[in-house]
Design a protein around this motif. Structure first.
Motif: not given
Length: 233
Positions: A170-172, A126-131
């Motif tokens: 990212t951090v997790a 899901h990171r790319p969507v949030w980014a």
């Protein structure tokens, strides 16, 4: 319709299995529902402990793993930037916002605010969507005139939420799990992921399970998932 539901169940079981394998490798969920999901995976790890297996078996089979994950897979719904674990409709933020009765059997994905719903989790996929959302919102803010204060405030809050969600994922997954869960980062583990520090016993459980389940969710497990669902139908 039954065939569609069958495909959806198999897809969900494969996704939950993949996230369980991620958990075993230290790739953790984030978001408001992360603690609940992590504790569930920890309980599965404990059940899979070879020391707890009935004699003469020395380890649990892949079918055992799928059986343990089936109930959680049944409540999984996919959002564009999150997973919704619709286990308790009375806790679903989307239903509260819409004034929908808590007896609903599905979430209102279109009204999902996964940064606030206690049953939502975010994962590396899901990171790319949030980014992308954060980047686009930042551009919109820059294009607003000085007189549009109300809209600027709303968009700034949206941008901050997307940025926090992106940073948490990212951090997790960039910090060694033991360091993250024991608070060895500038931000607390509770603030980023909603996790509680694991005990030495729990950490030992995870290491033992990793030894006996070194494989990721490859074709052998995905085939088992399909066979298990076919058997249940």
């Amino acid at each position: 319709m039954a065939e569609v539901n069958g495909h959806e169940q198999q897809r969900n079981l494969e996704l939950v299995l993949a996230e369980f394998r991620n958990y075993q490798q230290g790739i953790l969920p984030t978001g408001p529902g992360a603690r609940s999901l992590t504790e569930f995976f920890a309980s599965i790890d404990e059940k899979l402990d070879p020391a707890a297996a009935p004699a003469p078996r020395t380890q649990r089979s892949d079918r055992d793993v799928l059986n343990l994950l089936t109930k959680r897979a049944a409540v999984l719904h996919l959002g564009p930037a999150n997973y919704c674990w619709f286990a308790d409709p009375s806790r679903a933020l989307c239903l509260k916002l819409a004034g929908t009765p808590a007896a609903a059997d599905r979430p209102l994905v279109g009204m999902c605010d996964s940064a606030r719903c206690p049953q939502a989790t975010h994962h590396p996929r899901h990171r790319p969507v949030w980014a992308e959302h954060a980047d686009k919102t930042k551009i919109f803010i820059g294009q607003l005139g000085t007189a549009r204060k109300t809209e600027r405030t709303r968009l700034q809050a949206d941008f901050d939420r997307a940025r926090r969600a992106r940073a948490a994922v990212t951090v997790a997954n960039a910090v060694p799990t033991a360091d993250l869960l024991n608070g060895h980062t500038k931000s607390s583990a509770h603030g980023l992921c909603g996790h509680k520090p694991v005990t030495g016993h729990q950490d030992g459980q995870r290491r033992r399970v990793r030894t006996h389940h070194p494989r990721g969710p490859g074709p052998h497990l995905l085939a088992d998932a399909g066979a298990l669902l076919a058997h249940r139908r």
